[in-house]
Every structure is written in C-alpha cells, then in structure tokens.
Design a protein around this motif. Structure first.
Motif, mmCIF file in Angstrom:
data_model
loop_
_atom_site.group_PDB
_atom_site.id
_atom_site.type_symbol
_atom_site.label_atom_id
_atom_site.label_comp_id
_atom_site.label_asym_id
_atom_site.label_seq_id
_atom_site.Cartn_x
_atom_site.Cartn_y
_atom_site.Cartn_z
ATOM 1 N N THR A 78 0.837 -1.199 0.000
ATOM 2 C CA THR A 78 0.000 0.000 0.000
ATOM 3 C C THR A 78 0.871 1.249 0.000
ATOM 4 N N ILE A 80 1.344 4.740 1.087
ATOM 5 C CA ILE A 80 0.731 5.574 2.130
ATOM 6 C C ILE A 80 1.063 7.048 1.954
ATOM 7 N N SER A 81 1.985 7.363 1.045
ATOM 8 C CA SER A 81 2.321 8.764 0.800
ATOM 9 C C SER A 81 2.931 8.894 -0.586
ATOM 10 N N LYS A 114 4.173 0.873 2.023
ATOM 11 C CA LYS A 114 4.050 0.016 3.206
ATOM 12 C C LYS A 114 3.787 -1.422 2.767
ATOM 13 N N TYR A 116 2.816 -5.200 4.439
ATOM 14 C CA TYR A 116 2.348 -5.788 5.692
ATOM 15 C C TYR A 116 1.468 -7.002 5.400
ATOM 16 N N PRO A 125 4.720 -4.490 9.879
ATOM 17 C CA PRO A 125 4.890 -3.836 8.577
ATOM 18 C C PRO A 125 6.301 -3.271 8.413
ATOM 19 N N TYR A 127 8.500 -0.341 5.780
ATOM 20 C CA TYR A 127 8.268 0.824 4.934
ATOM 21 C C TYR A 127 9.445 0.992 3.978
ATOM 22 N N SER A 173 -1.326 6.999 14.221
ATOM 23 C CA SER A 173 -1.006 5.687 13.664
ATOM 24 C C SER A 173 0.478 5.599 13.337
ATOM 25 N N ASP A 174 0.959 4.376 13.190
ATOM 26 C CA ASP A 174 2.354 4.180 12.795
ATOM 27 C C ASP A 174 2.627 4.833 11.441
ATOM 28 N N ASP A 175 1.671 4.720 10.526
ATOM 29 C CA ASP A 175 1.861 5.301 9.192
ATOM 30 C C ASP A 175 2.077 6.808 9.274
ATOM 31 N N ILE A 178 5.519 7.557 10.539
ATOM 32 C CA ILE A 178 6.522 7.284 9.509
ATOM 33 C C ILE A 178 6.617 8.455 8.532
ATOM 34 N N ILE A 179 5.475 8.948 8.053
ATOM 35 C CA ILE A 179 5.469 10.061 7.089
ATOM 36 C C ILE A 179 5.980 11.337 7.749
#
Length: 404
Positions: A78, A80-81, A114, A116, A125, A127, A173-175, A178-179
C-alpha cells in the motif's frame, strides 16, 4: 581402520548436508509466530521521475525467527504517501518467502510504500522509500520522555526513532509517524545543505545517542499549541482534526514541517529566546517561511498581491513586529503575517533585492551569540539597519516586486 574413518566422515557429511537442507527448507501452511519478519531484499531508496516505474522491482522476503523463508503469507503493498501505484497490491510469498512488485511513482512530496500481512499483526509492517535525499533507518522504541519548555507531555509510548529524530504522539497511527518523521528528516537534510552544515557536530548535535535526538510530537486528539523549542517541535498530525480543517494536500504540510525544522536549526545554531539572543519575530518567522517554501499562503509575488495584503484588517508594516506582543491581531490570526515576513526575508536574500546569502544569515546568527543583539548583527551582515528597513520597507518592497 582407514575404511572405518572414511565411513564416519561420510556419515558426518551426509548428516551435515541433510541438516542444512532442512534449515533452508521453506515453512509451508504457516502459523506466523513471534519473531517472524518481512525483510527488504531490493528496491529501497531508488530515484525516478514522477509517473515512471522504478528501475528495480521492490522485493521482500518473509522469514521466521530462525531466518527460514515462509511460503504462503499474503502480503499487502500500500502506498501511504506520494501517490502512484504498484503492479499488484496483494501477493502470496513464494517458496523462498519472496514477493516482488513494480512501483510507479506519484507526484506527492514523499514516496512511501508500506508492506504488511493481509491478516494478523505478525510480522510487523515495513516501509520502503523512493526519491529520498538520505537512507532513512527507523525502529520502534519506548520509555523516553517528551518535554517542551519544562512541561512534560503525555504520549502513548510507541516512539519512532529515525536517523536524527524521535517521533512521539498521543495516538497517531504508525503510518502517520513514519510520514511525519520522513518529512522531518528530508527537511533537516535540505536545511543543512542550504547552510553548508557538513557534520552534526558543527551545530553541537549528536545523533548517535537516542535520547539526544531531536524530539518531535504529532498530535492526534490532544489540544496542544503548535510550538518549536530547543531540539524539537509540536505539530498536529495528518490523522488529526486540525489537518482535515487546515490542510488540503501533503505539499503544504511538508512545508509546515520544514518551517518548524528551521526553528529547530535556529536553536541548534545557538539561538534561544528563553536564555539568550533571538531575532526579531518578523525575521525568525520569515526565515522559517522563506526556507520552507511558504507554509502559509498566499504567496506575495506582485505589487497587486502586496497591496491586497496591506488592505487586510489590522495589517501593518511587518518589520514593526519585533516581538510577539507587537502583533495587532489575536494569536489565532498571527499566521496572516507570515507571507509578509517571508517576503521581507526574500528581499534580503534575492539577487533583485539585497542579494545576501544563507552564508550571511549563518554568519549573522553566529555574530549574535557575541553581540547578544539582533539589530547590531543584522546591520553588520545585511548592510542596512533594522530601523532603515522598517522606515523604508514599503518603497523597497514595491521596487523589488516591480523587478519580478
């Protein structure tokens, strides 16, 4: 005797061969246990143009805690950014635990993919990044405190450690972390390039010790003021209500993180309003806006836009804002002045203005640590006094914008 020895050696070699073969044999119909992991084989930190497919496929491998490949794990890929696409969003790991996809880049400011498991929470997951200035390394840590100006802030103790930053939150969230961390790392790298900072030690900063890293906080539910402080900042996150209300794309948010990271750099260069010298508000905020590319629009690029800004309610000469208490507007409206602050700094550094450079800004800041006075150091390195700039600001800016 020799025959018996040969027989023993042969038996030993056969046992060794079959034991090693068993160790390499993939796990099938897996029950994923603690310790399993997704590992990057290839494809991380590549560079490519927007809309193009990365030269090398992104390849990962699923292994158990003994590093044996696991077959049959369904993985989700996925973005995510950054936007873009992958050739197949879901794939099962093959006999050697491997999965690979082609990644076509989008046009977002940060490219993050990502990977996972479709079901369950194990393995964790991972990245994968593209078009990064630096190779970013991350891991999850806990049991560190977050302080800003002597106040301790609560957090949910899942802290993301990256090259230079510790990212805290009250529930993001972890996502998002990360971003957020990726944007901060990229911003910090870009600013060090602009100001020709080769080593972290040049600004009295060490990234070798986890507790000494720059601490940043992404809020989700908490009602905290957006602030920068020595070695960190607090800013709303991408999964917060503030983001949904204030931001319509990641580009402006990336600029906002770079704005706050510029303030962190000001602290690292030795400035600190609580114990030592600090520039006038118009310059400190204008510097952050200018070098971030402008986190708060509208961008003033013509005399027409400048006239419109001046016509705004309670808008005065921005150079008159020497301290925060000089704002003629309530705290919730101070952002209206940031485009004007950015314009004021742009005039100083643009070749069609005074033509000064980031080196001059850096030298001015260094001089302030000696003079303890912004106006004195400003005049020495910018070539005009703050008083003159304030008195003649409108005519200087009008002429500057006519040249654009």
């Amino acid at each position: 005797m020799i025959a018996k020895q040969r027989s023993k050696v042969l038996t030993f070699l056969l046992i060794l061969f079959f034991s090693e073969a068993c160790e390499r044999e993939p796990v099938q119909n897996p029950i994923i246990e603690v310790g399993a992991a997704i590992q990057i084989i290839s494809g991380n930190n590549q560079h490519e143009k927007i809309g193009e497919i990365l030269s090398n496929s992104v390849a990962v491998q699923v292994v158990d805690r003994d590093q044996r490949p696991i077959q049959g794990v369904e993985l989700q890929f996925t973005i995510i950014s950054g936007g873009g696409s992958v050739s197949q969003p879901k794939l099962n790991s093959k006999i050697l635990g491997e999965v690979s996809v082609a990644w076509t880049l989008g046009n977002g400011p940060e490219q993050v993919l990502k990977v996972y498991p479709v079901t369950g929470t194990t393995p964790e997951p991972i990245y994968i990044y593209a078009n990064s200035h630096i190779s970013i390394e991350t891991k999850w840590v806990k049991d560190y405190s977050f302080y800003a100006y002597g106040v301790k802030y609560n957090h949910h103790n899942r802290i993301l450690e990256s090259n230079h930053f510790l990212t805290f939150s009250d529930g993001a969230s972890d996502d998002v972390k990360i971003i957020y961390s990726k944007m901060a790392e990229e911003s910090f790298f870009e600013l060090k390039q602009v100001f020709k900072i080769i080593n972290n030690s040049d600004i009295g900063f060490s990234s070798e010790i986890t507790s000494c890293k720059i601490k940043i906080y992404t809020t989700k539910h908490a009602i905290y003021n957006q602030i920068a402080f020595p070695y960190g900042f607090i800013l709303y996150g991408m999964d917060s209500e503030k983001y949904r209300l204030w931001r319509f794309d990641d580009f402006l948010f990336r600029k906002e993180i770079k704005h706050e990271t510029t303030h962190v750099l000001q602290f690292l260069l030795g400035l600190d309003p609580s114990v030592g010298p600090w520039p006038d508000t118009w310059f400190a905020e204008g510097m952050a806006e200018y070098f971030s590319g402008g986190a708060i629009p509208p961008y003033i690029t013509t005399n027409l836009l400048w006239d419109r800004w001046l016509e705004g309610s309670d808008h005065i000469n921005p150079i008159k804002i020497h301290q925060f208490n000089n704002f003629p507007v309530p705290y919730g409206r101070v952002g209206e002045y940031y485009p004007a602050f950015s314009l004021a700094v742009r005039f100083l550094l643009d070749t069609k203005g005074l033509g000064k450079s980031p080196d001059d800004v850096k030298a001015m800041i260094k001089d302030m640590l000696v003079t303890r006075n912004f106006a004195t150091s400003f005049e020495k390195y910018m070539g005009i006094s703050v008083a003159y700039y304030e008195e003649h600001f409108n005519e200087l800016i009008a002429e500057f914008l006519r040249k654009q």
